[in-house]
Scaffold this motif. Structure first.
Motif, mmCIF file in Angstrom:
data_model
loop_
_atom_site.group_PDB
_atom_site.id
_atom_site.type_symbol
_atom_site.label_atom_id
_atom_site.label_comp_id
_atom_site.label_asym_id
_atom_site.label_seq_id
_atom_site.Cartn_x
_atom_site.Cartn_y
_atom_site.Cartn_z
ATOM 1 N N LEU A 30 0.788 -1.176 -0.132
ATOM 2 C CA LEU A 30 0.153 0.016 0.061
ATOM 3 C C LEU A 30 0.816 1.260 0.249
ATOM 4 C CD1 LEU A 30 -2.866 -1.208 2.526
ATOM 5 C CD2 LEU A 30 -3.015 -0.676 0.390
ATOM 6 N N LEU A 31 2.035 1.112 0.579
ATOM 7 C CA LEU A 31 3.374 2.263 0.619
ATOM 8 C C LEU A 31 3.974 2.228 -0.906
ATOM 9 C CD1 LEU A 31 3.670 2.377 4.166
ATOM 10 C CD2 LEU A 31 2.384 3.864 3.431
ATOM 11 N N GLU A 51 5.362 11.833 3.519
ATOM 12 C CA GLU A 51 4.293 11.233 2.387
ATOM 13 C C GLU A 51 3.857 9.655 3.062
ATOM 14 O OE1 GLU A 51 7.202 12.584 1.629
ATOM 15 O OE2 GLU A 51 6.499 14.377 0.565
ATOM 16 N N HIS A 52 5.018 8.880 3.681
ATOM 17 C CA HIS A 52 4.281 7.363 4.119
ATOM 18 C C HIS A 52 3.661 7.805 5.460
ATOM 19 C CE1 HIS A 52 8.484 6.108 2.535
ATOM 20 N NE2 HIS A 52 7.567 5.741 1.665
ATOM 21 N N TYR A 54 1.754 10.238 6.014
ATOM 22 C CA TYR A 54 -0.069 10.633 5.543
ATOM 23 C C TYR A 54 -0.664 9.388 5.239
ATOM 24 C CZ TYR A 54 0.707 15.789 6.320
ATOM 25 O OH TYR A 54 0.794 16.766 6.950
ATOM 26 N N LYS A 55 0.128 8.457 4.260
ATOM 27 C CA LYS A 55 -0.541 7.409 3.716
ATOM 28 C C LYS A 55 -1.005 6.466 4.903
ATOM 29 C CE LYS A 55 1.539 7.289 -0.921
ATOM 30 N NZ LYS A 55 2.393 6.579 -1.605
ATOM 31 N N ASP A 58 -4.053 7.217 6.665
ATOM 32 C CA ASP A 58 -5.237 7.089 5.782
ATOM 33 C C ASP A 58 -5.305 5.204 5.948
ATOM 34 O OD1 ASP A 58 -5.637 9.546 5.230
ATOM 35 O OD2 ASP A 58 -4.670 9.474 3.137
ATOM 36 N N ILE A 59 -4.259 4.511 5.862
ATOM 37 C CA ILE A 59 -4.411 3.141 5.684
ATOM 38 C C ILE A 59 -5.103 2.864 7.217
ATOM 39 C CG2 ILE A 59 -2.965 1.025 5.863
ATOM 40 C CD1 ILE A 59 -1.051 2.325 3.969
#
Length: 103
Positions: A30-31, A51-52, A54-55, A58-59
């Protein structure tokens, strides 16, 4: 989930992943990163990027900035912890942030 000031970003995301019974490879995919690299982030051997972070928020469906606060506090701590004036530096930085500018 409440932020714990003694937990690292890696410890938090490992706990979240394990609570959800998700394999390392799924989060890594997913990353868009190698499973080995993601594993090192969880073990605090490598650092994630913003960026990781923030992802990952969300995940794991986390409140925005939950992980970012821990991530940034680690970065700041790692940068200034060796200096005896670290507490004073943080006070001045806080004033600058609250005033919205550098003095």
């Amino acid at each position: 989930m409440k932020s714990n000031t003694t937990q690292t970003t890696g410890e938090i995301i490992r706990k979240l992943r394990e609570e959800r019974n998700l394999p390392l490879r799924k989060i890594a995919a997913l990353l868009d990163m190698d499973t080995s690299f993601y594993s090192k982030i969880e073990r605090n051997k490598r650092k994630a990027t913003k960026e990781h972070i923030y992802k990952l928020e969300d995940i794991f469906n986390l409140e925005r900035n939950f992980l970012m606060i821990v991530f940034l506090s680690e970065k700041i701590y790692n940068e200034i912890s060796e200096f005896t004036c670290a507490a004073e530096v943080l006070k001045i930085a806080e004033e600058r942030v609250l005033n919205g500018k550098l003095k």
